[in-house]
Write an enzyme that holds these catalytic residues in place. Structure first.
Site, short mmCIF file in Angstrom:
data_model
loop_
_atom_site.label_atom_id
_atom_site.label_comp_id
_atom_site.label_asym_id
_atom_site.label_seq_id
_atom_site.Cartn_x
_atom_site.Cartn_y
_atom_site.Cartn_z
N GLU A 84 14.78 -15.07 0.28
CA GLU A 84 15.50 -16.38 1.15
C GLU A 84 14.37 -17.15 0.97
O GLU A 84 14.58 -18.23 1.52
CB GLU A 84 15.45 -15.57 2.84
CG GLU A 84 16.56 -14.61 3.00
CD GLU A 84 16.29 -14.13 4.34
OE1 GLU A 84 15.70 -14.60 5.12
OE2 GLU A 84 17.09 -12.97 4.56
N ASP B 60 0.95 -1.01 0.01
CA ASP B 60 0.13 0.07 0.02
C ASP B 60 0.94 1.27 -0.08
O ASP B 60 1.88 1.39 0.66
CB ASP B 60 -0.90 0.11 1.21
CG ASP B 60 -2.05 1.10 1.39
OD1 ASP B 60 -2.77 0.92 0.52
OD2 ASP B 60 -1.88 2.01 2.35
C1 NOJ Z 1 -4.46 2.85 -0.75
C2 NOJ Z 1 -5.62 2.10 -0.63
O1 NOJ Z 1 -6.02 1.24 -1.50
C3 NOJ Z 1 -6.68 2.68 -0.04
O2 NOJ Z 1 -7.90 2.06 0.10
C4 NOJ Z 1 -6.51 3.49 1.25
O3 NOJ Z 1 -7.49 4.00 1.56
C5 NOJ Z 1 -5.05 4.25 1.08
N1 NOJ Z 1 -4.13 3.36 0.39
C6 NOJ Z 1 -4.48 4.40 2.74
O4 NOJ Z 1 -4.20 3.23 3.26
#
Ligand code: NOJ
Length: 574
Positions: free
Chosen positions: A289, A225
């Site tokens: 790894e 993310d």
């Molecule tokens: C991207 C994620 O896909 C989204 O749903 C989220 O709100 C933001 N990152 C923050 O983590």
């Protein structure tokens, strides 16, 4: 194994790029949004046992892997992207045993399993952040996050002018234990999602352990993310984003004619900083790894594609979501340009291109492709939004666009429900909305709830079979019976059967490992190419196009004679 051309540019690590036939290079990966997929507990929120029970349907669909959005312990202020414990399952979704059972079942069915890693920020409920709030300024606990003194005479102003992706300021002021106002902390997203300080080696150590925790459990990889956001420019300088730069840092969706519209804009001091790459090189060593080709895919809203390719150099991640492709309008010249640009950029570093049209953060493409007004990513669409789509046109285009996408070489991502042709739910009651975007903008931006409505499995069941109790955390439209899975399965011409056929043919003709050759002579608004033994023709124009003589393998809509109608795609035997 083949040796392909060295990366363009200066990076010595990619001087020789080896590519093989690892599973992820051509995989079709299905995104499961756990709270909206299948609910076994009956509380109206999907869960891990619900997913396990429905896995056979994904084998029937023909995908290779699943990616699970977060199911970790979380107060759910951002639907689980606010993690309070990275190494446990939230009771809402089940237990670690449920996860193990899900993983075993997936592997037994031949499906790989990718989990979501959320490293840019934790939840404000995380023990690390609670300890930081309780600790003194300048303490080791505070040094794990981005605490800063305020500006102004009494520190009453935030440290800089950064805005949260979800609207409003990116800083929140703390209150000291004695009740006096304290320091501020940075949160690029909601105030309940404090940013970690990735310059701090302690943070890096923790995440190596978190990676190992899930790798030891047997996961096949991670979707990372905000993989463009973890390092901030030194000094945290002020920055004002261009008006149309979209929520996650991407461009406006749907209507822009060029790839990388914001190329002239300066790089924001919180996105795409060079320092992030060191982190991924470190993680890559951890993954390497382990046996079994474990992977990382970057959620990085970075343009242009040549820059995004840095995330997938041979010693970094394996894949990056191709948001430039997602943001391309349904127009022949733009599609050809982004496909060429993607293949060039990713091939130059030995990575497969990825392709994606929908996910849990964007307006579903069965709606987006028929919008007639600009709709920046993350803003969503509601009853009062301009440019309301014609649903039939959206679905027709979505089917044509998906058929085109699934014929491209590389790896493709599907978002749950797109195989049913689900539209964005535009008319959710305001009181049902949960996206922090809606609250942080006082309802000015609808946000992303409309693409997160629980999916319909059975036309005649309560909550369309989503939940054993008939409950659903977001209301489902009253007219979803015909798009339910069981109403489409085995029905010739249904969207589900179109996807199943496309995935079967893609596999049979090895399209994921293929290469494309553009076919001339069709006019600029027709996308025509050959990928090995398959010829693909997609008509983005508003007039019919005469098809060549040959056997049609797949068509995104009924074919009338030899004319390919507007917004229609066919695959033919070359
Ligand atoms: C991207 C994620 O896909 C989204 O749903 C989220 O709100 C933001 N990152 C923050 O983590």
């Amino acid at each position: 194994m083949d040796i392909v051309a060295p990366a363009r540019g200066e990076d010595p690590t990619s001087a020789l790029v080896a590519t093989g036939r690892e599973w992820w290079r051509n995989a079709v990966i299905y995104q499961i949004y756990p709270r909206s997929f299948a609910d076994a507990s009956g509380d109206g929120i999907g869960d891990l046992r619900g997913i396990t029970a429905r896995l056979p349907s994904l084998v029937e669909l023909g995908v290779d892997a699943i990616w699970l959005s977060p199911f970790f312990v979380s107060p759910q202020r951002d639907a689980g992207y606010d993690v309070a414990d990275y190494c446990d399952v939230d009771p809402l979704f089940g237990t670690l045993d449920d996860f193990d059972a899900l993983e075993d079942a997936a592997h037994a069915l031949g499906l790989k399993i990718i989990v979501d890693l959320v490293p840019n920020h934790t939840s404000s409920d995380h023990a690390w952040f609670r300890a930081a709030l309780d600790a003194a300024e300048g303490s080791v606990e505070r040094a794990r996050y981005m605490f800063r003194d305020g500006t102004g005479e009494g520190g009453e102003l935030p440290p800089n002018n950064w805005e949260s992706v979800f609207g409003g300021p990116a800083w929140t002021r703390t209150t000291n234990t004695d009740g006096t106002p304290g320091q501020w902390y940075l949160h690029l997203f909601d105030s309940t999602q404090p940013d970690l300080d990735w310059e701090n080696p302690w943070v890096r150590d923790q995440f190596r352990d978190i990676l190992r925790f899930w790798l030891d459990r047997g996961v096949d990889g991670f979707r990372v993310d905000v993989a463009h956001g973890m390092i901030k420019e030194a000094g945290l300088p002020d920055y004002t984003a261009p008006a149309d730069s979209g929520s996650m840092g991407g461009g406006a969706v749907g209507l822009e004619p060029e790839i990388g519209t914001h190329l002239d804009a300066p790089t924001p001091p919180y996105w795409a900083q060079d320092g992030v790459h060191e982190i991924y090189r470190d993680w890559r060593q951890v993954l390497d790894e382990y046996d079994g080709n474990r992977v990382m895919v970057a959620e990085a809203w970075v343009e242009p594609l040549s820059k995004l390719a840095r995330w997938v150099r041979p010693d970094e991640m394996h894949q990056a979501f191709n948001f430039s492709y997602l943001e391309t309008s349904w127009a022949g010249p733009a599609i050809r340009r982004v496909v060429d640009g993607s293949l060039d950029a990713f091939t130059s570093v030995g990575a497969p291109s990825t392709w994606v049209l929908s996910n849990h953060d964007v307006v579903r493409h069965a709606t987006r492709l028929a919008l007639t007004a600009d709709n920046p990513q993350g803003h969503g669409i509601g009853p009062k939004s301009p440019g309301q789509p014609i649903p039939e046109l959206g679905l027709r285009r979505a089917r044509a666009a998906s058929a085109l996408m699934l014929a491209l070489p590389g790896s493709a991502y599907l978002y749950q429900g797109e195989e049913l042709g689900l539209p964005e739910v535009i008319d959710l009651p305001d009181r049902s909305r949960e996206d922090p975007t809606w609250f942080r903008t006082n309802g000015e931006r609808y946000g992303r709830d409309g693409c997160r409505v629980p999916i319909p499995w059975e036309a005649d069941a309560a909550s369309y079979g989503f939940s054993t109790s008939g409950k659903s955390w977001l209301p489902q439209p009253a007219d979803w019976a015909p798009v339910s899975r069981d109403a489409q399965l085995g029905v010739t011409g249904s969207t589900l059967e179109l996807y199943r056929l496309a995935l079967a043919l893609r596999h049979e003709h090895d399209l994921g490992f293929g290469a494309i050759e553009w076919l001339p002579g069709y006019g600029e608004n027709v996308v025509a190419f050959r990928n090995g033994s398959v010829t693909v023709i997609a008509n983005t124009s508003d007039v019919p196009v005469e098809l060549p003589v040959g056997r049609v393998l797949l068509s995104s809509a009924d074919l009338h004679g030899s004319a390919l109608a507007p917004d229609q795609t066919v695959w033919m035997r070359s």
